[in-house]
Each structure stands twice: as structure tokens, then as C-alpha cells.
Write a protein that holds these residues in place. Structure first.
Motif, PDB file in Angstrom:
ATOM      1  N   GLY A  18       0.814  -1.211   0.000  1.00 44.48           N
ATOM      2  CA  GLY A  18       0.000   0.000   0.000  1.00 44.48           C
ATOM      3  C   GLY A  18       0.846   1.258   0.000  1.00 44.48           C
ATOM      4  O   GLY A  18       0.582   2.206  -0.746  1.00 44.48           O
ATOM      5  N   VAL A  19       1.883   1.278   0.831  1.00 39.53           N
ATOM      6  CA  VAL A  19       2.786   2.433   0.884  1.00 39.53           C
ATOM      7  C   VAL A  19       3.517   2.589  -0.451  1.00 39.53           C
ATOM      8  O   VAL A  19       3.672   3.697  -0.963  1.00 39.53           O
ATOM      9  N   GLY A  20       3.941   1.484  -1.035  1.00 37.33           N
ATOM     10  CA  GLY A  20       4.610   1.534  -2.333  1.00 37.33           C
ATOM     11  C   GLY A  20       3.693   2.071  -3.423  1.00 37.33           C
ATOM     12  O   GLY A  20       4.108   2.883  -4.246  1.00 37.33           O
ATOM     13  N   PHE A  21       2.448   1.636  -3.416  1.00 36.88           N
ATOM     14  CA  PHE A  21       1.478   2.125  -4.396  1.00 36.88           C
ATOM     15  C   PHE A  21       1.240   3.620  -4.235  1.00 36.88           C
ATOM     16  O   PHE A  21       1.197   4.366  -5.215  1.00 36.88           O
ATOM     17  N   ILE A  22       1.069   4.078  -3.011  1.00 33.30           N
ATOM     18  CA  ILE A  22       0.850   5.507  -2.756  1.00 33.30           C
ATOM     19  C   ILE A  22       2.058   6.315  -3.224  1.00 33.30           C
ATOM     20  O   ILE A  22       1.922   7.358  -3.857  1.00 33.30           O
TER      21      ILE A  22
END
Length: 163
Positions: A18-22
Motif C-alpha cells: 500500500g505504501v509503495g502504491f501511494i
């Protein structure tokens, strides 16, 4: 609570993903802002005022405009130049098109694209000045459209004359 190792791994994978996608999404959004050249000066914009034949309001609330895809300001069209003073939502690969009909949806843009003329690439998001090729007859068009070529996304449009 999360005593099983596979649950911990799944939560770590989900949180890191999720952090990588954001981060990736923010990078796509911020890159055009960070790499944009300087906007045209006040003097350059004043020169365009002298050549203006048509003036149109660019409005934020068009049908396919949304939170990330919009424009607001003033469009000026002259015999050999088109200028915009206002704000565009930042994005990659913006192209200014001239259309024979007013367009405010992606479906209408795609339907009429073969009748449109691409004026040039937009690299700045508060002002731009684009030269208009001498082969373009303004009488064939009544609308200017900002389109994101990379994502096939309608940004905004302005009808500069009634046909």
C-alpha cells in the motif's frame, strides 16, 4: 492477536504494498510539476493580448472534469498564437487540440478526434503560450481542448467562438 507467522507476513506485505502504491501514484502526479519549465512571463502574456481575436473562459466544472483533471482560467486565441492564463491540474503529456465542436467528455473527444487539430504540447500548469501553425484556419474550429494523451483523459475545454 496476530500469532500466526503467515498473518504477520500478509499484513506486512499489504502495508508495504500500500505504501509503495501511494508513493508510485504520488510520483506520477508530482513528476510533471517538478520537471515543468518556467511559465511565460507577464511581458509575453501582454504580447498575446495584442494579438487576441477570441477570449473564452475555461471552467472547472465540465462533465468529464474531476478532482484530478480540470482547468480554470482564460484562453486567448489569435491568428498565430493560443495562450492560457489560469490553472490546470498537473499531469503528463497534455496536448492542446482545436475542435469544430464543443467537447466536455472523453467519449465525444474520441468520436471527434479525427476532425481535430493538435496545436502542441502543454508543459506548464498555470500559463502557456503555443504558436498556431499558419495552415490552421480558425474558422474551422470553435473549441480548444486540453487532453492527456498518455492516459486518454479529458482535462478541460473552452468554446472560444460560436459557429
Amino acid at each position: 492477536m496476530f500469532s500466526h507467522p503467515w498473518i504477520k507476513r500478509l499484513l506486512l506485505l499489504a502495508s508495504h504494498g500500500g505504501v509503495g502504491f501511494i508513493g508510485f501514484a504520488l510520483g506520477i502526479y508530482m513528476l510533471p510539476i517538478l520537471t515543468a519549465p518556467s511559465s511565460p512571463s507577464d511581458v509575453a502574456m501582454m504580447q498575446v493580448l495584442k494579438q487576441t481575436q477570441y477570449v473564452a473562459d475555461v471552467q472547472r466544472d465540465l462533465q468529464d472534469s474531476d478532482l484530478l483533471h480540470w482547468g480554470e482560467g482564460t484562453l486567448r486565441v489569435g491568428a498565430d498564437v493560443i495562450a492560457f492564463d489560469g490553472e490546470l491540474a498537473p499531469g503528463p503529456d497534455y496536448i492542446l487540440y482545436l475542435s469544430p465542436e464543443f467537447v466536455e467528455t472523453e467519449a465525444d473527444f474520441n468520436r471527434l478526434k479525427s476532425t481535430m487539430t493538435a496545436v502542441g504540447s502543454i508543459k506548464t500548469f498555470d500559463r502557456f503560450i503555443l504558436p498556431l501553425d499558419s495552415s490552421v484556419n480558425l474558422e474551422d474550429f470553435n473549441t480548444a481542448i486540453v487532453w492527456c494523451e498518455s492516459f486518454g483523459q479529458f482535462i478541460t475545454a473552452a468554446q472560444f467562438r460560436n459557429k
